[in-house]
Design a protein around this motif. Structure first.
Motif, PDB file in Angstrom:
ATOM      1  N   TYR A 152       0.767  -1.177  -0.006  1.00 53.18           N
ATOM      2  CA  TYR A 152       0.012   0.124   0.137  1.00 53.18           C
ATOM      3  C   TYR A 152       0.791   1.460   0.152  1.00 53.18           C
ATOM      4  O   TYR A 152       0.773   2.240  -0.813  1.00 53.18           O
ATOM      5  CB  TYR A 152      -0.984  -0.045   1.098  1.00 53.18           C
ATOM      6  CG  TYR A 152      -1.424   1.187   1.508  1.00 53.18           C
ATOM      7  CD1 TYR A 152      -2.774   1.516   0.879  1.00 53.18           C
ATOM      8  CD2 TYR A 152      -1.269   1.978   2.628  1.00 53.18           C
ATOM      9  CE1 TYR A 152      -3.349   2.770   0.796  1.00 53.18           C
ATOM     10  CE2 TYR A 152      -1.695   3.347   2.811  1.00 53.18           C
ATOM     11  CZ  TYR A 152      -2.999   3.773   2.002  1.00 53.18           C
ATOM     12  OH  TYR A 152      -3.840   4.809   2.278  1.00 53.18           O
ATOM     13  N   ARG A 153       1.898   1.149   0.709  1.00 49.32           N
ATOM     14  CA  ARG A 153       2.783   2.450   0.786  1.00 49.32           C
ATOM     15  C   ARG A 153       3.582   2.726  -0.527  1.00 49.32           C
ATOM     16  O   ARG A 153       3.900   3.874  -0.796  1.00 49.32           O
ATOM     17  CB  ARG A 153       3.660   2.208   2.044  1.00 49.32           C
ATOM     18  CG  ARG A 153       2.828   2.301   3.382  1.00 49.32           C
ATOM     19  CD  ARG A 153       3.681   1.820   4.525  1.00 49.32           C
ATOM     20  NE  ARG A 153       2.856   1.770   5.766  1.00 49.32           N
ATOM     21  CZ  ARG A 153       3.134   1.238   6.867  1.00 49.32           C
ATOM     22  NH1 ARG A 153       4.421   0.311   6.911  1.00 49.32           N
ATOM     23  NH2 ARG A 153       2.453   1.189   8.011  1.00 49.32           N
ATOM     24  N   LEU A 154       4.044   1.619  -0.940  1.00 50.68           N
ATOM     25  CA  LEU A 154       4.722   1.753  -2.206  1.00 50.68           C
ATOM     26  C   LEU A 154       3.875   2.008  -3.449  1.00 50.68           C
ATOM     27  O   LEU A 154       4.394   3.049  -4.045  1.00 50.68           O
ATOM     28  CB  LEU A 154       5.332   0.529  -2.675  1.00 50.68           C
ATOM     29  CG  LEU A 154       6.073   0.426  -4.156  1.00 50.68           C
ATOM     30  CD1 LEU A 154       7.159   1.298  -4.046  1.00 50.68           C
ATOM     31  CD2 LEU A 154       6.327  -0.931  -4.410  1.00 50.68           C
ATOM     32  N   SER A 155       2.531   1.678  -3.384  1.00 50.05           N
ATOM     33  CA  SER A 155       1.722   2.191  -4.250  1.00 50.05           C
ATOM     34  C   SER A 155       1.216   3.669  -4.198  1.00 50.05           C
ATOM     35  O   SER A 155       1.105   4.684  -5.049  1.00 50.05           O
ATOM     36  CB  SER A 155       0.495   1.568  -4.386  1.00 50.05           C
ATOM     37  OG  SER A 155      -0.428   1.451  -3.277  1.00 50.05           O
ATOM     38  N   LEU A 156       1.239   4.003  -2.796  1.00 53.40           N
ATOM     39  CA  LEU A 156       1.079   5.472  -2.484  1.00 53.40           C
ATOM     40  C   LEU A 156       2.127   6.519  -2.983  1.00 53.40           C
ATOM     41  O   LEU A 156       1.850   7.369  -3.550  1.00 53.40           O
ATOM     42  CB  LEU A 156       0.786   5.521  -1.125  1.00 53.40           C
ATOM     43  CG  LEU A 156       0.637   6.992  -0.532  1.00 53.40           C
ATOM     44  CD1 LEU A 156      -0.687   7.427  -0.675  1.00 53.40           C
ATOM     45  CD2 LEU A 156       0.753   6.966   1.005  1.00 53.40           C
ATOM     46  N   ILE A 157       3.302   5.808  -2.813  1.00 57.47           N
ATOM     47  CA  ILE A 157       4.577   6.686  -3.232  1.00 57.47           C
ATOM     48  C   ILE A 157       4.519   6.802  -4.779  1.00 57.47           C
ATOM     49  O   ILE A 157       4.695   7.837  -5.216  1.00 57.47           O
ATOM     50  CB  ILE A 157       5.590   6.155  -2.510  1.00 57.47           C
ATOM     51  CG1 ILE A 157       5.702   6.140  -1.064  1.00 57.47           C
ATOM     52  CG2 ILE A 157       7.019   6.779  -3.264  1.00 57.47           C
ATOM     53  CD1 ILE A 157       5.778   7.536  -0.665  1.00 57.47           C
ATOM     54  N   THR A 158       4.426   5.606  -5.468  1.00 60.73           N
ATOM     55  CA  THR A 158       4.600   5.851  -7.038  1.00 60.73           C
ATOM     56  C   THR A 158       3.349   6.701  -7.484  1.00 60.73           C
ATOM     57  O   THR A 158       3.739   7.244  -8.475  1.00 60.73           O
ATOM     58  CB  THR A 158       4.414   4.411  -7.442  1.00 60.73           C
ATOM     59  OG1 THR A 158       3.315   3.845  -7.102  1.00 60.73           O
ATOM     60  CG2 THR A 158       5.857   3.574  -6.937  1.00 60.73           C
TER      61      THR A 158
END
Length: 67
Positions: A10-16
């Motif tokens: 979730y955090r990676l998709s938020l950053i990207t």
């Protein structure tokens, strides 16, 4: 343990998403605030370990019996 959790994905998709569409739009899409997005953007260093939750345990305590 080196497993990748749902929170980390979730955090990676938020950053990207925030890198391509902006922080405000990412916060709106993921139903969170901009401070949360900035916190994870600043903490991200390119590895999965940067998305792990950190301990909230204090480093020291004034009344601790043993160091």
């Amino acid at each position: 343990m080196s497993s990748i959790t749902q929170n980390m994905k979730y955090r990676l998709s938020l950053i990207t998403y925030s890198e391509s569409h902006g922080v405000s739009n990412a916060a709106r899409k993921y139903k969170t605030n901009r401070q949360y997005v900035y916190r994870w953007k600043n903490r991200y260093d390119g590895s999965w370990d940067s998305f792990r939750d950190r301990s909230r345990r204090p480093h020291s305590h004034p009344n601790q019996l043993y160091p």
